[in-house]
Design a protein around this motif. Structure first.
Motif, short mmCIF file in Angstrom:
data_model
loop_
_atom_site.label_atom_id
_atom_site.label_comp_id
_atom_site.label_asym_id
_atom_site.label_seq_id
_atom_site.Cartn_x
_atom_site.Cartn_y
_atom_site.Cartn_z
N LYS A 116 0.66 -0.92 -0.16
CA LYS A 116 0.18 -0.02 0.13
C LYS A 116 0.74 1.22 -0.17
CE LYS A 116 -4.08 -1.72 2.19
NZ LYS A 116 -5.07 -1.73 3.41
N PRO A 123 -1.19 6.73 3.65
CA PRO A 123 -1.58 7.29 2.36
C PRO A 123 -0.85 8.84 2.02
CG PRO A 123 -3.35 6.44 3.67
CD PRO A 123 -2.26 6.60 4.55
N THR A 125 -0.16 11.29 -1.76
CA THR A 125 -0.19 11.57 -3.00
C THR A 125 1.03 12.31 -3.46
OG1 THR A 125 -1.24 13.93 -2.48
CG2 THR A 125 -2.73 12.07 -3.09
N PHE A 198 -4.34 3.53 -8.51
CA PHE A 198 -5.03 3.28 -7.32
C PHE A 198 -5.86 4.09 -6.94
CE2 PHE A 198 -1.32 1.15 -4.53
CZ PHE A 198 -1.02 0.30 -5.62
N GLY A 200 -6.65 6.61 -5.10
CA GLY A 200 -6.92 6.84 -3.59
C GLY A 200 -7.45 5.51 -2.98
N ASN A 201 -7.27 4.36 -3.93
CA ASN A 201 -7.89 3.11 -2.99
C ASN A 201 -6.67 2.28 -2.89
OD1 ASN A 201 -9.04 0.62 -2.42
ND2 ASN A 201 -10.07 0.26 -4.36
N TYR A 202 -5.95 2.21 -1.78
CA TYR A 202 -4.59 1.57 -1.85
C TYR A 202 -4.79 -0.02 -1.68
CZ TYR A 202 -2.03 5.69 -1.81
OH TYR A 202 -1.23 6.77 -2.37
N ASP A 203 -6.09 -0.70 -1.70
CA ASP A 203 -6.46 -1.87 -1.78
C ASP A 203 -6.04 -2.36 -3.27
OD1 ASP A 203 -6.76 -2.40 1.05
OD2 ASP A 203 -8.91 -2.13 0.89
N THR A 204 -5.87 -1.33 -4.06
CA THR A 204 -5.81 -1.69 -5.56
C THR A 204 -4.83 -2.76 -5.73
OG1 THR A 204 -6.75 0.23 -6.28
CG2 THR A 204 -5.43 -0.88 -7.99
#
Length: 221
Positions: A116, A123, A125, A198, A200-204
């Protein structure tokens, strides 16, 4: 003399425009590594090691190993892996793995991973990495080899879909006859899955890491 100067500036410009590169242990053919031996005959320094692999490139990018190991490790010991701050661009983080191969870089088993938020503490950017080194223990059951290949690999969170990988030639002292771990995830190059940006979705893309099959690596007899 002028041509040499121009070549040096081009090399530096290429380095500064790129992304992330492992410098400890010494990546094959890096101009900025830690404890690097002489280049193998016929090979040249690579000033673009912090760029992603080309879509059709072999794993490790460079397949001719150094003649001597760049590090001597013992199974179970704590190691540090460090990255170059020059030209670093961390693309919002993403999934990193650290893996080992005993067949010259064809089959890699994971020994550590940072999923992640690689290069960050959460998180982000941002493009400037907050973390430039990782310290972790090698598995205690790794087998011995003077010709093991240690790899860092990375799927970036933000930007063009890319796959980064650097390899280092290391010696490992251990008591195991083989090591079984998760197979290293490869993505975003020819013949492998595409992990989308991603957004913003770090489960990607995590399913590829969580569902990776086990692989056993061992020195050839």
């Amino acid at each position: 003399m002028l041509s040499h100067t121009i070549a040096a500036w081009i090399a530096l410009g290429t380095l500064a425009a790129a992304h992330m590169a492992m410098v400890k242990p010494c990546t094959r053919y890096t101009p900025r590594g830690d404890n690097c031996p002489s280049l193998p005959p016929g090979q040249q320094l690579d000033y673009s090691l912090n760029a992603p692999l080309a879509r059709n490139a072999p794993l490790c990018k460079h397949t001719v190993p150094y003649s001597t190991p760049v590090a001597n490790w013992t199974a179970g010991q704590t190691i540090q892996v460090a990255f170059d701050r020059v030209g670093a661009a961390a693309h919002g983080g993403g999934h990193c793995q650290f893996s080992v191969s005993y067949d010259g870089g064809k089959t890699f088993a994971v020994v550590h991973e940072v999923l992640k938020h690689c290069f960050f503490n959460g998180p982000s950017t941002g493009n400037t990495p907050a973390v430039l080194s990782y310290t972790f223990s090698l598995p205690s059951n790794l087998p011995s080899s003077d010709k093991a290949v240690f790899a860092w690999s990375w799927v970036n969170a933000i930007g063009v879909r890319e796959f980064y990988m650097n390899c280092a030639d290391v010696a490992i002292r251990g008591s195991g006859s083989s090591y079984t771990g998760k197979q290293m995830v490869v993505a975003n190059i020819d013949g492998y899955p595409e992990i989308e940006e991603f957004g913003g979705n770090y489960d990607t893309g995590l399913e590829y890491y969580k569902n990776a099959k086990s692989v056993t690596v061992a020195p050839s007899t």
